[in-house]
Design a protein around this motif. Structure first.
Motif, PDB file in Angstrom:
ATOM      1  N   LEU A  49       0.824  -1.209   0.000  1.00 54.00           N
ATOM      2  CA  LEU A  49       0.000   0.000   0.000  1.00 54.00           C
ATOM      3  C   LEU A  49       0.859   1.261   0.000  1.00 54.00           C
ATOM      4  CD1 LEU A  49      -3.187   0.430   0.361  1.00 54.00           C
ATOM      5  CD2 LEU A  49      -2.623   1.016   2.710  1.00 54.00           C
ATOM      6  N   LEU A  50       1.980   1.219   0.735  1.00 54.76           N
ATOM      7  CA  LEU A  50       2.849   2.389   0.830  1.00 54.76           C
ATOM      8  C   LEU A  50       3.885   2.431  -0.285  1.00 54.76           C
ATOM      9  CD1 LEU A  50       3.421   2.555   4.683  1.00 54.76           C
ATOM     10  CD2 LEU A  50       1.814   3.851   3.311  1.00 54.76           C
ATOM     11  N   GLY A  51       4.221   1.274  -0.843  1.00 49.58           N
ATOM     12  CA  GLY A  51       5.104   1.235  -2.004  1.00 49.58           C
ATOM     13  C   GLY A  51       6.564   1.015  -1.662  1.00 49.58           C
ATOM     14  N   PRO A  52       7.357   0.594  -2.657  1.00 48.62           N
ATOM     15  CA  PRO A  52       8.767   0.233  -2.436  1.00 48.62           C
ATOM     16  C   PRO A  52       9.670   1.399  -2.064  1.00 48.62           C
ATOM     17  CG  PRO A  52       8.203   0.164  -4.788  1.00 48.62           C
ATOM     18  CD  PRO A  52       6.927   0.364  -4.038  1.00 48.62           C
ATOM     19  N   TRP A 352     -10.132  -3.099   5.535  1.00 47.76           N
ATOM     20  CA  TRP A 352      -9.639  -3.763   4.326  1.00 47.76           C
ATOM     21  C   TRP A 352      -8.119  -3.684   4.183  1.00 47.76           C
ATOM     22  CZ3 TRP A 352     -12.182  -7.393   2.188  1.00 47.76           C
ATOM     23  CH2 TRP A 352     -13.572  -7.414   2.308  1.00 47.76           C
ATOM     24  N   ILE A 353      -7.508  -2.746   4.885  1.00 47.66           N
ATOM     25  CA  ILE A 353      -6.038  -2.705   4.906  1.00 47.66           C
ATOM     26  C   ILE A 353      -5.499  -3.757   5.873  1.00 47.66           C
ATOM     27  CG2 ILE A 353      -4.026  -1.323   5.572  1.00 47.66           C
ATOM     28  CD1 ILE A 353      -5.647   1.174   4.708  1.00 47.66           C
ATOM     29  N   CYS A 354      -6.126  -3.871   7.023  1.00 49.92           N
ATOM     30  CA  CYS A 354      -5.554  -4.664   8.123  1.00 49.92           C
ATOM     31  C   CYS A 354      -6.025  -6.113   8.183  1.00 49.92           C
ATOM     32  CB  CYS A 354      -5.862  -3.996   9.463  1.00 49.92           C
ATOM     33  SG  CYS A 354      -5.208  -2.319   9.614  1.00 49.92           S
ATOM     34  N   HIS A 381       1.106  -0.675  -9.034  1.00 57.51           N
ATOM     35  CA  HIS A 381       0.517  -1.631  -8.088  1.00 57.51           C
ATOM     36  C   HIS A 381       0.147  -0.924  -6.787  1.00 57.51           C
ATOM     37  CE1 HIS A 381      -0.327  -5.429  -6.141  1.00 57.51           C
ATOM     38  NE2 HIS A 381       0.493  -5.104  -5.147  1.00 57.51           N
ATOM     39  N   THR A 382       1.002   0.003  -6.337  1.00 61.59           N
ATOM     40  CA  THR A 382       0.728   0.746  -5.096  1.00 61.59           C
ATOM     41  C   THR A 382      -0.575   1.533  -5.205  1.00 61.59           C
ATOM     42  OG1 THR A 382       3.100   0.951  -4.645  1.00 61.59           O
ATOM     43  CG2 THR A 382       1.643   2.520  -3.549  1.00 61.59           C
ATOM     44  N   ASP A 383      -0.748   2.269  -6.315  1.00 58.15           N
ATOM     45  CA  ASP A 383      -1.981   3.051  -6.488  1.00 58.15           C
ATOM     46  C   ASP A 383      -3.206   2.152  -6.630  1.00 58.15           C
ATOM     47  OD1 ASP A 383      -0.786   5.509  -6.256  1.00 58.15           O
ATOM     48  OD2 ASP A 383      -0.358   5.708  -8.398  1.00 58.15           O
ATOM     49  N   ALA A 384      -3.038   1.003  -7.285  1.00 54.88           N
ATOM     50  CA  ALA A 384      -4.153   0.058  -7.429  1.00 54.88           C
ATOM     51  C   ALA A 384      -4.584  -0.473  -6.060  1.00 54.88           C
ATOM     52  CB  ALA A 384      -3.740  -1.103  -8.338  1.00 54.88           C
ATOM     53  N   CYS A 385      -3.618  -0.748  -5.185  1.00 57.70           N
ATOM     54  CA  CYS A 385      -3.936  -1.212  -3.822  1.00 57.70           C
ATOM     55  C   CYS A 385      -4.695  -0.130  -3.053  1.00 57.70           C
ATOM     56  CB  CYS A 385      -2.661  -1.577  -3.072  1.00 57.70           C
ATOM     57  SG  CYS A 385      -1.857  -3.084  -3.645  1.00 57.70           S
ATOM     58  N   ARG A 386      -4.252   1.118  -3.197  1.00 60.83           N
ATOM     59  CA  ARG A 386      -4.906   2.227  -2.487  1.00 60.83           C
ATOM     60  C   ARG A 386      -6.348   2.414  -2.966  1.00 60.83           C
ATOM     61  NH1 ARG A 386       0.203   6.501  -2.740  1.00 60.83           N
ATOM     62  NH2 ARG A 386       1.550   5.319  -1.341  1.00 60.83           N
ATOM     63  N   TYR A 391     -12.400   1.639  -2.513  1.00 58.08           N
ATOM     64  CA  TYR A 391     -13.679   1.147  -3.040  1.00 58.08           C
ATOM     65  C   TYR A 391     -14.312   0.091  -2.127  1.00 58.08           C
ATOM     66  CZ  TYR A 391     -12.522   3.606  -7.382  1.00 58.08           C
ATOM     67  OH  TYR A 391     -12.198   4.561  -8.296  1.00 58.08           O
ATOM     68  N   LEU A 392     -13.479  -0.789  -1.589  1.00 57.35           N
ATOM     69  CA  LEU A 392     -14.007  -1.807  -0.672  1.00 57.35           C
ATOM     70  C   LEU A 392     -14.569  -1.147   0.582  1.00 57.35           C
ATOM     71  CD1 LEU A 392     -11.206  -4.520  -0.985  1.00 57.35           C
ATOM     72  CD2 LEU A 392     -13.612  -4.848  -1.576  1.00 57.35           C
TER      73      LEU A 392
END
Length: 398
Positions: A49-52, A352-354, A381-386, A391-392
């Protein structure tokens, strides 16, 4: 410091993940040791979520390629010269590596011999302008054995050299410990996953090196004036051997000196209290304690250890009876001398994050990430996770 206790599925990693999400925006740096069963759990997802750029998820599998050099010096050591604490830590590590079966520690003579060899390895490496490695110590030891005239001493040095060779690149266990550290320690959030380290001796060595890495990282953060928190998930692994128990006890005692928050998590109460004196010290040095649902067989031990009242024990016993119908966790919270039962209620996005629920939640989150990527293939991928958790969360609220 914080001590978190609960049985499988009680919400330990969920609660700690929510804590991480609150402290990261304050600039707090985290190092987390996790022996998770599920590779797609909450800690892993936070790194995605935070990215590499901000995070590193390090899977310490047998052929991962990651190296943590135990000989690296910290800010408390002089340039090229290890402190007494550093030498003591390396001797404890060599106890784990070289002690014969049935013994946890080398004797005083053997430690004295290794103390001298460690200092020679540092001196030799300092001339070359690098930190020593396990190969350097093995080479110095083999050379000392070749030069030794006393047959008994020579035999002892040869045994050490053979034992150390197992932990070099050419040996069976050298992948993690032999070489120069190749992990970016400047990341805001670093997760070490020890799930694939299954050989018992190697697991103890890996967890010990990681706990020592935390100690160095804490000293470094203090020197830089940075907030730092360390999380050890399933700390019972350290409590199964004396050196690990002493190191965890030392971390809990020194946390205030380092300006560090230490979060100790366990579900195996009996294993955690195997080294009773150190375990008791770790718990006493934890100003905050979170008690989630417990295994009924552990309740009496928990009551005696934390001096809980009958009402508090009954409350813990009754936690989460309707677990399938809820989206929060009940727990007994102890802050100093104040005790009380609370609910940990996540926001929809927090949930949904945790979540690490493997049957419904993780597949649904993965499906939503795929759906977001399908609609906008250019998204990282990071933005897609966010976007997926956003949305969830909206669906969840509705």
């Amino acid at each position: 410091n914080m001590f978190v206790l609960g049985t499988t599925g009680a919400g330990k990693s969920f609660a700690v993940s929510m804590l991480i999400l609150r402290l990261l925006p304050l600039g707090t740096r985290f190092v987390l040791i996790d022996k998770t069963v599920d590779k797609m759990g909450a800690y892993r997802f936070i790194t995605e979520l935070l990215g590499p750029e901000l995070c590193a998820y390090i899977d310490l599998g047998p052929s991962s390629g990651y190296i943590l050099n135990p000989f690296d010096l910290g800010p408390e050591d002089k340039e090229g010269e290890p402190s007494a604490d550093k030498i003591s830590s390396l001797l404890s590590l060599l106890d784990l590596m070289l002690s014969p079966e049935g013994r946890e520690e080398l004797n005083v003579e053997e430690k004295s011999l290794l103390d001298g060899l460690i200092r020679v390895a540092y001196m030799d490496a300092h001339f070359r302008g690098v930190a020593p490695t396990m190969s350097d110590l093995a080479r110095v030891t083999a050379q000392a054995a070749a030069d030794e005239v006393d047959p008994l001493q020579r035999d002892r040095l040869q045994q050490f050299a053979r034992g150390l060779s197992l932990f070099t690149r050419s040996g069976a266990f050298g992948g993690l410990v032999d070489g120069h550290t190749n992990i970016d320690i400047e990341k805001l959030f670093i997760v070490f996953d020890t799930r694939e380290v299954n050989e018992p001796r190697l697991e103890r060595i890996a967890v010990y090196i990681l706990a020592e890495f935390i100690r160095r990282r804490a000293a470094d953060s203090k020197a830089r004036g940075q907030r730092f928190a360390a999380i050890i998930d399933e700390a019972a692994t350290l409590m199964r051997f004396k050196a690990g128990a002493r190191l965890l006890d030392d971390l809990s005692r020194r946390a205030r000196h380092y300006g560090m928050m230490l979060v100790t998590i366990t579900q195996q109460l009996k294993d955690f209290f195997r080294q009773a004196e150190q375990a008791d010290s770790v718990v006493k040095n934890s100003h905050m304690k979170i008690m989630l649902r417990q295994d009924p067989s552990d309740l009496k031990m928990l009551k005696d250890t934390l001096r809980l009242t009958d009402a508090e024990t009954v409350a813990i016993e009754n936690f989460s009876r309707d677990e399938e119908k809820r989206r929060d966790s009940q727990c007994l919270l102890i802050v100093g001398s104040v005790h009380g039962t609370i609910r940990l209620v996540p926001s929809p996005m927090d949930y949904w994050i945790c979540t690490s629920e493997p049957i419904k939640d993780i597949p649904r989150r993965l499906d939503m990430i795929k759906e977001v990527k399908a609609k906008n293939p250019k998204l990282s991928h990071t933005d897609a996770c966010r976007q997926a958790v956003y949305y969830l969360g909206l669906q969840h609220e509705g």
